[in-house]
Design a protein around this motif. Structure first.
Motif, PDB file in Angstrom:
ATOM      1  N   ARG A  64       4.659  41.993  13.148  1.00  0.00           N
ATOM      2  CA  ARG A  64       4.673  42.028  14.615  1.00  0.00           C
ATOM      3  C   ARG A  64       3.700  43.096  15.093  1.00  0.00           C
ATOM      4  NH1 ARG A  64       8.410  45.021  18.351  1.00  0.00           N
ATOM      5  NH2 ARG A  64       8.317  43.939  20.337  1.00  0.00           N
ATOM      6  N   ILE A  65       2.829  42.710  16.022  1.00  0.00           N
ATOM      7  CA  ILE A  65       1.877  43.643  16.622  1.00  0.00           C
ATOM      8  C   ILE A  65       2.142  43.707  18.124  1.00  0.00           C
ATOM      9  CG2 ILE A  65       0.085  41.861  16.861  1.00  0.00           C
ATOM     10  CD1 ILE A  65      -1.990  44.093  16.347  1.00  0.00           C
ATOM     11  N   THR A  66       2.093  44.911  18.680  1.00  0.00           N
ATOM     12  CA  THR A  66       2.329  45.088  20.115  1.00  0.00           C
ATOM     13  C   THR A  66       1.236  45.948  20.719  1.00  0.00           C
ATOM     14  OG1 THR A  66       3.734  47.025  19.745  1.00  0.00           O
ATOM     15  CG2 THR A  66       4.843  44.883  19.923  1.00  0.00           C
ATOM     16  N   ASN A  67       0.908  45.658  21.970  1.00  0.00           N
ATOM     17  CA  ASN A  67      -0.010  46.485  22.745  1.00  0.00           C
ATOM     18  C   ASN A  67       0.846  47.523  23.452  1.00  0.00           C
ATOM     19  OD1 ASN A  67      -1.731  47.666  24.583  1.00  0.00           O
ATOM     20  ND2 ASN A  67      -2.647  45.729  25.259  1.00  0.00           N
ATOM     21  N   ASN A  68       0.795  48.771  22.987  1.00  0.00           N
ATOM     22  CA  ASN A  68       1.618  49.834  23.554  1.00  0.00           C
ATOM     23  C   ASN A  68       0.913  50.603  24.664  1.00  0.00           C
ATOM     24  OD1 ASN A  68       3.477  49.020  21.682  1.00  0.00           O
ATOM     25  ND2 ASN A  68       3.324  50.819  20.399  1.00  0.00           N
ATOM     26  N   GLY A  69      -0.297  50.180  25.033  1.00  0.00           N
ATOM     27  CA  GLY A  69      -1.034  50.811  26.120  1.00  0.00           C
ATOM     28  C   GLY A  69      -1.887  51.980  25.664  1.00  0.00           C
ATOM     29  N   ASN A  70      -2.916  52.273  26.447  1.00  0.00           N
ATOM     30  CA  ASN A  70      -3.832  53.397  26.189  1.00  0.00           C
ATOM     31  C   ASN A  70      -4.470  53.349  24.802  1.00  0.00           C
ATOM     32  OD1 ASN A  70      -3.422  54.574  28.756  1.00  0.00           O
ATOM     33  ND2 ASN A  70      -1.530  55.513  28.024  1.00  0.00           N
ATOM     34  N   MET A  80       1.018  40.819  25.238  1.00  0.00           N
ATOM     35  CA  MET A  80       1.401  42.184  24.888  1.00  0.00           C
ATOM     36  C   MET A  80       1.928  42.288  23.459  1.00  0.00           C
ATOM     37  SD  MET A  80       0.519  43.962  27.405  1.00  0.00           S
ATOM     38  CE  MET A  80       1.288  45.539  27.145  1.00  0.00           C
ATOM     39  N   GLU A  81       2.286  41.160  22.849  1.00  0.00           N
ATOM     40  CA  GLU A  81       2.749  41.186  21.466  1.00  0.00           C
ATOM     41  C   GLU A  81       2.551  39.824  20.819  1.00  0.00           C
ATOM     42  OE1 GLU A  81       6.935  41.358  20.360  1.00  0.00           O
ATOM     43  OE2 GLU A  81       7.449  40.747  22.384  1.00  0.00           O
ATOM     44  N   SER A  82       2.571  39.830  19.497  1.00  0.00           N
ATOM     45  CA  SER A  82       2.494  38.595  18.730  1.00  0.00           C
ATOM     46  C   SER A  82       3.262  38.796  17.424  1.00  0.00           C
ATOM     47  CB  SER A  82       1.042  38.224  18.429  1.00  0.00           C
ATOM     48  OG  SER A  82       0.995  37.004  17.700  1.00  0.00           O
ATOM     49  N   TYR A  98      11.546  47.191   5.328  1.00  0.00           N
ATOM     50  CA  TYR A  98      11.045  47.238   6.708  1.00  0.00           C
ATOM     51  C   TYR A  98       9.956  48.295   6.815  1.00  0.00           C
ATOM     52  CZ  TYR A  98      15.294  44.662   7.787  1.00  0.00           C
ATOM     53  OH  TYR A  98      16.289  43.720   7.812  1.00  0.00           O
ATOM     54  N   PHE A  99       9.021  48.058   7.743  1.00  0.00           N
ATOM     55  CA  PHE A  99       7.935  49.010   7.979  1.00  0.00           C
ATOM     56  C   PHE A  99       7.561  48.973   9.447  1.00  0.00           C
ATOM     57  CE2 PHE A  99       3.329  49.532   8.579  1.00  0.00           C
ATOM     58  CZ  PHE A  99       3.180  50.839   8.149  1.00  0.00           C
ATOM     59  N   SER A 100       7.307  50.155  10.025  1.00  0.00           N
ATOM     60  CA  SER A 100       6.772  50.207  11.384  1.00  0.00           C
ATOM     61  C   SER A 100       5.998  51.497  11.582  1.00  0.00           C
ATOM     62  CB  SER A 100       7.880  50.083  12.432  1.00  0.00           C
ATOM     63  OG  SER A 100       8.683  51.232  12.443  1.00  0.00           O
ATOM     64  N   THR A 101       4.979  51.430  12.414  1.00  0.00           N
ATOM     65  CA  THR A 101       4.165  52.584  12.755  1.00  0.00           C
ATOM     66  C   THR A 101       3.434  52.292  14.059  1.00  0.00           C
ATOM     67  OG1 THR A 101       2.567  54.194  11.898  1.00  0.00           O
ATOM     68  CG2 THR A 101       2.082  51.874  11.484  1.00  0.00           C
ATOM     69  N   GLN A 102       2.765  53.283  14.566  1.00  0.00           N
ATOM     70  CA  GLN A 102       1.926  53.127  15.758  1.00  0.00           C
ATOM     71  C   GLN A 102       0.628  53.876  15.492  1.00  0.00           C
ATOM     72  OE1 GLN A 102       3.167  53.452  20.100  1.00  0.00           O
ATOM     73  NE2 GLN A 102       2.296  55.476  19.799  1.00  0.00           N
ATOM     74  N   ILE A 103      -0.510  53.242  15.820  1.00  0.00           N
ATOM     75  CA  ILE A 103      -1.795  53.920  15.639  1.00  0.00           C
ATOM     76  C   ILE A 103      -2.667  53.696  16.862  1.00  0.00           C
ATOM     77  CG2 ILE A 103      -1.724  53.667  13.121  1.00  0.00           C
ATOM     78  CD1 ILE A 103      -3.993  51.578  13.440  1.00  0.00           C
ATOM     79  N   LYS A 104      -3.649  54.566  17.019  1.00  0.00           N
ATOM     80  CA  LYS A 104      -4.637  54.416  18.102  1.00  0.00           C
ATOM     81  C   LYS A 104      -5.823  53.654  17.530  1.00  0.00           C
ATOM     82  CE  LYS A 104      -6.818  56.973  21.840  1.00  0.00           C
ATOM     83  NZ  LYS A 104      -6.186  56.279  22.939  1.00  0.00           N
ATOM     84  N   VAL A 105      -6.295  52.652  18.281  1.00  0.00           N
ATOM     85  CA  VAL A 105      -7.423  51.831  17.848  1.00  0.00           C
ATOM     86  C   VAL A 105      -8.507  51.854  18.934  1.00  0.00           C
ATOM     87  CG1 VAL A 105      -6.011  50.305  16.416  1.00  0.00           C
ATOM     88  CG2 VAL A 105      -6.395  49.721  18.815  1.00  0.00           C
ATOM     89  N   GLU A 106      -9.680  51.372  18.583  1.00  0.00           N
ATOM     90  CA  GLU A 106     -10.763  51.261  19.554  1.00  0.00           C
ATOM     91  C   GLU A 106     -10.444  50.138  20.542  1.00  0.00           C
ATOM     92  OE1 GLU A 106     -15.005  51.452  18.383  1.00  0.00           O
ATOM     93  OE2 GLU A 106     -14.159  51.590  16.366  1.00  0.00           O
ATOM     94  N   LYS A 107     -10.695  50.395  21.810  1.00  0.00           N
ATOM     95  CA  LYS A 107     -10.461  49.387  22.843  1.00  0.00           C
ATOM     96  C   LYS A 107     -11.607  48.376  22.858  1.00  0.00           C
ATOM     97  CE  LYS A 107      -7.911  52.490  25.915  1.00  0.00           C
ATOM     98  NZ  LYS A 107      -7.912  53.094  27.260  1.00  0.00           N
ATOM     99  N   TYR A 163      -3.097  52.242  22.030  1.00  0.00           N
ATOM    100  CA  TYR A 163      -2.135  52.337  20.931  1.00  0.00           C
ATOM    101  C   TYR A 163      -1.589  50.957  20.593  1.00  0.00           C
ATOM    102  CZ  TYR A 163      -2.135  57.393  21.040  1.00  0.00           C
ATOM    103  OH  TYR A 163      -2.510  58.709  20.949  1.00  0.00           O
ATOM    104  N   VAL A 164      -1.446  50.715  19.292  1.00  0.00           N
ATOM    105  CA  VAL A 164      -0.946  49.448  18.783  1.00  0.00           C
ATOM    106  C   VAL A 164       0.303  49.724  17.949  1.00  0.00           C
ATOM    107  CG1 VAL A 164      -1.462  47.504  17.259  1.00  0.00           C
ATOM    108  CG2 VAL A 164      -3.231  48.402  18.744  1.00  0.00           C
TER     109      VAL A 164
END
Length: 165
Positions: free
Chosen positions: A69-75, A48-50, A125-134, A77-78
């Motif tokens: 850090r990358i996380t799988n936020n579901g649906n 779920m994360e790395s 510091y930086f953080s965001t969330q985006i939708k990616v292709e599954k 979203y990363v």
């Protein structure tokens, strides 16, 4: 009577062969078939994360460490985050974050990037969330840099690939 039985058997066999021919299954490798493989220095995982880190060498004066850090936020979203941390206040602090993707058998390639810079500070510091292709593995690479009085120290970090399905 025997001829009728042979004809029925032959007809049954022909129908069976036809049914098998029509119902063939095309087998292709799925992205999850590559779990555990290493591609371009990143292990392909279903985690779920790395997190990838850069720890400066003992003699570093300015750059202390950096991470992405990358996380799988579901649906689809990363979550994407990172930081560059300096030992002292520096003139310029940079954090570049590169999102890359792979389907499993090929190398990772650039998908999206963020370039961040701040001045007269000791951290960024930086953080965001985006939708990616599954259906792909995604990873982050980070470039961390601190500059003070014309001297620049830098380093890189990289995560493992996480599957977004």
């Amino acid at each position: 009577m025997k001829k009728a039985m042979k004809l029925k058997s032959l007809l049954f066999c022909a129908m069976l062969v036809f049914a098998l021919a029509v119902n063939t299954v095309n087998v292709q490798a799925d992205a999850l078939d590559y779990l555990g493989n290493t591609i371009d220095e990143s292990v392909l995982t279903n985690d779920m994360e790395s997190v990838g880190t850069y720890q400066s060498v003992a003699r570093s004066t300015y750059l202390h460490e950096g991470y992405v850090r990358i996380t799988n936020n579901g649906n689809g979203y990363v979550g994407i985050g990172g930081a560059t941390l300096c030992n002292v206040t520096c003139n310029t602090v940079k954090l570049n974050v590169y999102l890359e993707r792979s389907s499993g058998p090929e190398d990772f390639y650039s998908y999206k990037k963020w370039e961040n810079v701040d001045y007269s500070t000791n951290s960024l510091y930086f953080s965001t969330q985006i939708k990616v292709e599954k259906g792909y593995y995604y990873r982050l690479r980070g470039y961390h840099s601190c500059t003070k009085n014309g001297v620049t120290e830098n380093g890189g970090s990289v995560t493992d690939g996480i599957y977004i399905g």
